[in-house]
Design a protein around this motif. Structure first.
Motif, PDB file in Angstrom:
ATOM      1  N   UNK A 129       0.833  -1.211   0.000  1.00  0.00           N
ATOM      2  CA  UNK A 129       0.000   0.000   0.000  1.00  0.00           C
ATOM      3  C   UNK A 129       0.859   1.248   0.000  1.00  0.00           C
ATOM      4  N   UNK A 130       1.918   1.234   0.799  1.00  0.00           N
ATOM      5  CA  UNK A 130       2.802   2.401   0.834  1.00  0.00           C
ATOM      6  C   UNK A 130       3.475   2.636  -0.509  1.00  0.00           C
ATOM      7  N   UNK A 131       3.924   1.563  -1.118  1.00  0.00           N
ATOM      8  CA  UNK A 131       4.573   1.705  -2.423  1.00  0.00           C
ATOM      9  C   UNK A 131       3.581   2.225  -3.456  1.00  0.00           C
ATOM     10  N   UNK A 132       2.371   1.686  -3.427  1.00  0.00           N
ATOM     11  CA  UNK A 132       1.338   2.145  -4.360  1.00  0.00           C
ATOM     12  C   UNK A 132       1.003   3.609  -4.113  1.00  0.00           C
ATOM     13  N   UNK A 133       0.858   3.971  -2.866  1.00  0.00           N
ATOM     14  CA  UNK A 133       0.506   5.352  -2.539  1.00  0.00           C
ATOM     15  C   UNK A 133       1.612   6.343  -2.870  1.00  0.00           C
ATOM     16  N   UNK A 134       2.843   5.862  -2.977  1.00  0.00           N
ATOM     17  CA  UNK A 134       3.951   6.767  -3.288  1.00  0.00           C
ATOM     18  C   UNK A 134       4.061   7.064  -4.778  1.00  0.00           C
ATOM     19  N   UNK A 142      -3.927   3.984 -12.782  1.00  0.00           N
ATOM     20  CA  UNK A 142      -4.017   2.849 -13.707  1.00  0.00           C
ATOM     21  C   UNK A 142      -3.831   1.522 -12.976  1.00  0.00           C
ATOM     22  N   UNK A 143      -2.983   1.504 -11.962  1.00  0.00           N
ATOM     23  CA  UNK A 143      -2.818   0.266 -11.173  1.00  0.00           C
ATOM     24  C   UNK A 143      -4.132  -0.070 -10.461  1.00  0.00           C
ATOM     25  N   UNK A 144      -4.748   0.924  -9.851  1.00  0.00           N
ATOM     26  CA  UNK A 144      -6.001   0.692  -9.128  1.00  0.00           C
ATOM     27  C   UNK A 144      -7.080   0.196 -10.081  1.00  0.00           C
ATOM     28  N   UNK A 145      -7.226   0.898 -11.214  1.00  0.00           N
ATOM     29  CA  UNK A 145      -8.289   0.534 -12.151  1.00  0.00           C
ATOM     30  C   UNK A 145      -8.076  -0.858 -12.735  1.00  0.00           C
ATOM     31  N   UNK A 146      -6.835  -1.197 -13.086  1.00  0.00           N
ATOM     32  CA  UNK A 146      -6.577  -2.482 -13.743  1.00  0.00           C
ATOM     33  C   UNK A 146      -6.421  -3.621 -12.746  1.00  0.00           C
ATOM     34  N   UNK A 147      -5.496  -3.472 -11.828  1.00  0.00           N
ATOM     35  CA  UNK A 147      -5.133  -4.596 -10.969  1.00  0.00           C
ATOM     36  C   UNK A 147      -6.033  -4.763  -9.752  1.00  0.00           C
ATOM     37  N   UNK A 173       4.688   1.228 -17.242  1.00  0.00           N
ATOM     38  CA  UNK A 173       5.603   2.060 -16.461  1.00  0.00           C
ATOM     39  C   UNK A 173       5.234   2.036 -14.973  1.00  0.00           C
ATOM     40  N   UNK A 174       3.941   2.068 -14.690  1.00  0.00           N
ATOM     41  CA  UNK A 174       3.492   2.047 -13.289  1.00  0.00           C
ATOM     42  C   UNK A 174       3.891   0.743 -12.613  1.00  0.00           C
ATOM     43  N   UNK A 175       3.707  -0.360 -13.320  1.00  0.00           N
ATOM     44  CA  UNK A 175       4.071  -1.659 -12.731  1.00  0.00           C
ATOM     45  C   UNK A 175       5.582  -1.750 -12.510  1.00  0.00           C
ATOM     46  N   UNK A 176       6.366  -1.205 -13.455  1.00  0.00           N
ATOM     47  CA  UNK A 176       7.827  -1.214 -13.270  1.00  0.00           C
ATOM     48  C   UNK A 176       8.239  -0.357 -12.082  1.00  0.00           C
ATOM     49  N   UNK A 177       7.604   0.808 -11.926  1.00  0.00           N
ATOM     50  CA  UNK A 177       7.906   1.662 -10.776  1.00  0.00           C
ATOM     51  C   UNK A 177       7.558   0.954  -9.474  1.00  0.00           C
ATOM     52  N   UNK A 178       6.405   0.295  -9.468  1.00  0.00           N
ATOM     53  CA  UNK A 178       5.979  -0.442  -8.280  1.00  0.00           C
ATOM     54  C   UNK A 178       6.939  -1.591  -7.984  1.00  0.00           C
ATOM     55  N   UNK A 179       7.371  -2.257  -9.036  1.00  0.00           N
ATOM     56  CA  UNK A 179       8.323  -3.360  -8.891  1.00  0.00           C
ATOM     57  C   UNK A 179       9.642  -2.865  -8.291  1.00  0.00           C
TER      58      UNK A 179
END
Length: 196
Positions: A129-134, A142-147, A173-179
């Motif tokens: 959650x912290x990583x997503x929120x950052x 896009x992460x919220x809507x898709x995943x 790009x969002x998934x790579x940043x999250x990764x």
């Protein structure tokens, strides 16, 4: 739906659509709003504003189509409009609230209040959650809507009002940043973090 095809619903039909097609999505709407705002009250206001707009413009909705995607689009647009409006305003301080706080007997001057920290305090320790929120709001959305919400690329393109190619590249790009943000956490949890 074009202006010519726009249906004029009766009050009974409007209420039926609102109750049976819009209201079942209220929990998903709140979760999406909270992940965008990080604040319960702001999220509730955003959802309420979305449902008011949905009812006001209900004649633009085609009954039987994807109500959830239509509502998410209204919510996303409302959030972005409010975000832009707030980002152009200087920071505001309620001096009455500050004066009341510092004049009270139980004040602890060592405590500072950061509303963002208060809003996410229940999520501390939750690395994902912290990583997503950052992430920046475009990537987070896009992460919220898709995943999390399970929308298709086509639905996301309509909700975000961007081409489907942009949805795909932004999601990549969002998934790579999250990764990247979760790399050390995953390694500490024993996952194989070597590139395939």
């Amino acid at each position: 739906m074009s202006e010519v095809q726009k249906k004029k619903y009766s009050d009974k039909e409007k209420n039926n659509i609102f109750d049976h097609e819009f209201m079942p999505h209220i929990d998903s709407m709140y979760n999406f709003a909270f992940r965008l705002t990080f604040d319960e009250d702001d999220a509730k206001d955003l959802v309420q504003d979305t449902y008011l707009k949905a009812y006001r413009f209900i004649n633009s909705f085609e009954q039987g189509t994807n109500a959830k995607a239509w509502l998410f689009r209204i919510l996303k647009n409302s959030f972005i409009n409010e975000y832009r409006k707030k980002s152009k305003q200087p920071s505001k301080v309620d001096y009455q609230e500050v004066e009341t706080y510092y004049n009270s007997d139980s004040v602890d001057y060592n405590i500072t209040s950061d509303l963002r920290i208060d809003a996410v305090k229940d999520m501390l320790g939750d690395e994902i959650s912290n990583a997503l929120n950052s992430l920046a709001v475009d990537f987070r959305t896009v992460i919220i809507l898709c995943d999390l919400e399970g929308f298709t690329y086509e639905e996301m393109a309509k909700i975000l009002d961007i081409p489907i190619g942009t949805v795909r590249s932004r999601l990549h790009r969002a998934r790579n940043l999250l990764k990247e943000k979760l790399h050390s956490y995953a390694k500490n949890m024993g996952y194989d973090t070597e590139e395939e």
